[in-house]
Design a protein around this motif. Structure first.
Motif, PDB file in Angstrom:
ATOM      1  N   ARG A 150       0.833  -1.211   0.000  1.00  0.00           N
ATOM      2  CA  ARG A 150       0.000   0.000   0.000  1.00  0.00           C
ATOM      3  C   ARG A 150       0.866   1.259   0.000  1.00  0.00           C
ATOM      4  NH1 ARG A 150      -2.764  -3.033   3.962  1.00  0.00           N
ATOM      5  NH2 ARG A 150      -1.908  -1.704   5.628  1.00  0.00           N
ATOM      6  N   SER A 151       1.929   1.236   0.794  1.00  0.00           N
ATOM      7  CA  SER A 151       2.822   2.385   0.856  1.00  0.00           C
ATOM      8  C   SER A 151       3.440   2.674  -0.505  1.00  0.00           C
ATOM      9  CB  SER A 151       3.938   2.137   1.875  1.00  0.00           C
ATOM     10  OG  SER A 151       3.435   2.007   3.179  1.00  0.00           O
TER      11      SER A 151
ATOM     12  N   ASN B 203       2.176   7.606  -6.332  1.00  0.00           N
ATOM     13  CA  ASN B 203       1.290   8.747  -6.595  1.00  0.00           C
ATOM     14  C   ASN B 203       1.925  10.054  -6.133  1.00  0.00           C
ATOM     15  OD1 ASN B 203      -0.669   7.058  -7.677  1.00  0.00           O
ATOM     16  ND2 ASN B 203      -1.711   6.770  -5.714  1.00  0.00           N
ATOM     17  N   ALA B 204       2.635  10.001  -4.995  1.00  0.00           N
ATOM     18  CA  ALA B 204       3.309  11.202  -4.497  1.00  0.00           C
ATOM     19  C   ALA B 204       4.417  11.648  -5.446  1.00  0.00           C
ATOM     20  CB  ALA B 204       3.879  10.944  -3.106  1.00  0.00           C
TER      21      ALA B 204
ATOM     22  N   GLN C 258       7.070  13.532   2.771  1.00  0.00           N
ATOM     23  CA  GLN C 258       5.790  12.925   2.415  1.00  0.00           C
ATOM     24  C   GLN C 258       5.870  11.400   2.434  1.00  0.00           C
ATOM     25  OE1 GLN C 258       2.965  14.495   1.937  1.00  0.00           O
ATOM     26  NE2 GLN C 258       1.727  12.752   1.311  1.00  0.00           N
ATOM     27  N   CYS C 259       6.935  10.840   1.862  1.00  0.00           N
ATOM     28  CA  CYS C 259       7.077   9.376   1.816  1.00  0.00           C
ATOM     29  C   CYS C 259       7.280   8.796   3.206  1.00  0.00           C
ATOM     30  CB  CYS C 259       8.232   8.992   0.894  1.00  0.00           C
ATOM     31  SG  CYS C 259       7.940   9.413  -0.834  1.00  0.00           S
TER      32      CYS C 259
ATOM     33  N   ARG D  84       1.038   4.474  -2.784  1.00  0.00           N
ATOM     34  CA  ARG D  84       0.879   5.874  -2.374  1.00  0.00           C
ATOM     35  C   ARG D  84       2.136   6.698  -2.680  1.00  0.00           C
ATOM     36  NH1 ARG D  84      -1.249   6.188   3.669  1.00  0.00           N
ATOM     37  NH2 ARG D  84      -1.203   8.415   3.106  1.00  0.00           N
TER      38      ARG D  84
ATOM     39  N   LYS E 121       3.470  15.251  -6.412  1.00  0.00           N
ATOM     40  CA  LYS E 121       3.807  16.165  -5.318  1.00  0.00           C
ATOM     41  C   LYS E 121       4.987  17.069  -5.662  1.00  0.00           C
ATOM     42  CE  LYS E 121       0.675  14.599  -2.474  1.00  0.00           C
ATOM     43  NZ  LYS E 121      -0.472  15.411  -2.057  1.00  0.00           N
TER      44      LYS E 121
ATOM     45  N   GLU F  92       1.002   3.862   7.319  1.00  0.00           N
ATOM     46  CA  GLU F  92       0.606   2.493   6.953  1.00  0.00           C
ATOM     47  C   GLU F  92       1.069   1.475   7.991  1.00  0.00           C
ATOM     48  OE1 GLU F  92      -1.423   1.503   4.754  1.00  0.00           O
ATOM     49  OE2 GLU F  92      -1.619   3.248   3.424  1.00  0.00           O
TER      50      GLU F  92
ATOM     51  N   ASP G 134      -3.396  -1.060  -9.786  1.00  0.00           N
ATOM     52  CA  ASP G 134      -3.367  -1.008  -8.323  1.00  0.00           C
ATOM     53  C   ASP G 134      -3.142  -2.377  -7.710  1.00  0.00           C
ATOM     54  OD1 ASP G 134      -3.754   1.746  -8.088  1.00  0.00           O
ATOM     55  OD2 ASP G 134      -5.929   1.551  -8.243  1.00  0.00           O
TER      56      ASP G 134
ATOM     57  N   ILE H 114       3.884   8.643   4.814  1.00  0.00           N
ATOM     58  CA  ILE H 114       3.062   7.574   4.238  1.00  0.00           C
ATOM     59  C   ILE H 114       3.396   6.233   4.888  1.00  0.00           C
ATOM     60  CG2 ILE H 114       2.737   6.160   2.156  1.00  0.00           C
ATOM     61  CD1 ILE H 114       2.954   8.804   0.541  1.00  0.00           C
TER      62      ILE H 114
END
Length: 279
Positions: free
Chosen positions: A10-11, A17-18, A43-44, A14, A22, A51, A142, A47
C-alpha cells in the motif's frame, strides 16, 4: 508477516502517486544527517509511518529521516527500519529511486533480521521481498503481480563503484579498474536501489561503497540500507561484506551507524576479499 507485506504494498502505491504529483522542491527541514529534506522525503516518510501504524505486529519503526526510533505498538514483535526515498536527489532528473525496508524480530540488529524488502520507482514500479526466498513483484494498475524468484549467477558482468574516486584508496581503485579490464560494464546511477536491483536482475556483478578518506566508516546506514540488501543478496545466492567480514555479522551502536559495503556474486566478492585481506 503478511500484514507487513501488505502495508509495504500500500505504501508503494501511495509513494508512486506522491512522486507523480507532489512538490519535488526542498523543505526547510533537515534529516538525521543534517541534509536538507525534499518535500517528497517528508511525504514518503509520513506515508510509511501511517501504513505501518495500522499493523499491530509492528512494535517500533526507525526512519532514515528521523533521529530516533518511534514505538507504535508495545505488544508487537517486529522492528522495521526503512529509508523512505533512497536516491531522492535523482528525482529532479527523473532517474529511478527506491524505498528500502529492514524487518527485524525482537529488536533492531543484523542477527534479528527475518525479512527485507525494497521497491524501485522507475519506468515501472517493482518490489523485491526476501523472506524464505527472494521474490520479484510488479505493480499492474493497483494490483501486485508475482513475477519470479531471483537467483544470482556465480559471476556477473556489471560493476557499480560508489564514492568519490579521489577519496578511494589506491588498492580499491586498482581492484575496480581490474574488473573493468576483465570486461565488466559500468552501471552506476547514484541510486543504491536501482543499481543493486540491476545487478540482481542481470545475474550478478559488484556494487561497492568502500571506506573513503572523507567517510572512513562508510556512507550507507547499516539498519536502513546495508543489512536489508545483505540479507537479500545472501538469500539470492550472492555475498555481502564490509571488505573482510560478512555484513550480517556486524553489530551497531546507534540506529544511524554506517558501514563500508560490497554486494555481489561469489566471484566478485572473492576478489574483494583477496584485495582487502592484504590491506
Amino acid at each position: 508477516m503478511t500484514d507487513i507485506f501488505e502495508a509495504i504494498q500500500r505504501s508503494a502505491i501511495r509513494i508512486k502517486n506522491a512522486i507523480d504529483t507532489k512538490d519535488i522542491g526542498y523543505s526547510n527541514q533537515a534529516n538525521s544527517s543534517g541534509e536538507t529534506q525534499l518535500q517528497l522525503d517528508i511525504q514518503c516518510d509520513m506515508i510509511i509511518e501511517e501504513e505501518l501504524s495500522h499493523v499491530l505486529s509492528v512494535n517500533t519503526i526507525a526512519s532514515e529521516e528521523k533521529e530516533h526510533p518511534m514505538q507504535l505498538n508495545k505488544n508487537g514483535k517486529y522492528f522495521i527500519a526503512y529509508d523512505p526515498l533512497d536516491g531522492s536527489s535523482l528525482i529532479d532528473v527523473n532517474l529511478s529511486v527506491g524505498t528500502i525496508y529492514g524487518i527485524y524480530e525482537g529488536d533492531f540488529g543484523s542477527k534479528n533480521m527475518v525479512a527485507s524488502c525494497y521497491v524501485v520507482h522507475g519506468p515501472r514500479v517493482e518490489m523485491v521481498f526476501a523472506h524464505n526466498k527472494v521474490k520479484l513483484h510488479l505493480l499492474q494498475g493497483d494490483n501486485w503481480e508475482f513475477v519470479k524468484e531471483i537467483r544470482l549467477s556465480e559471476k556477473g558482468k556489471l560493476n557499480a563503484p560508489g564514492g568519490t574516486q579521489q577519496n578511494w584508496t589506491d588498492y580499491h581503485k586498482e581492484m575496480v579498474d581490474g574488473l573493468f579490464k576483465e570486461g565488466y560494464r559500468l552501471r552506476y546511477s547514484g541510486g543504491m536501489v536501482p543499481d543493486l536491483h540491476q545487478i540482481l536482475l542481470k545475474g550478478g556483478g559488484l556494487f561497492s561503497y568502500p571506506a573513503t578518506s572523507d567517510k572512513p566508516e562508510g556512507k550507507l546506514r547499516r539498519l536502513f540500507e546495508v543489512f536489508p540488501f545483505a540479507f537479500i543478496y545472501k538469500l539470492a545466492g550472492g555475498e555481502a561484506i564490509n571488505g573482510k567480514e560478512d555484513l550480517m555479522t556486524l553489530s551497531h551502536a546507534h540506529v544511524h551507524d554506517t558501514s563500508p559495503c560490497f554486494f555481489g556474486s561469489k566471484y566478485e566478492i572473492q576478489r574483494v576479499k583477496e584485495v582487502y585481506a592484504n590491506n
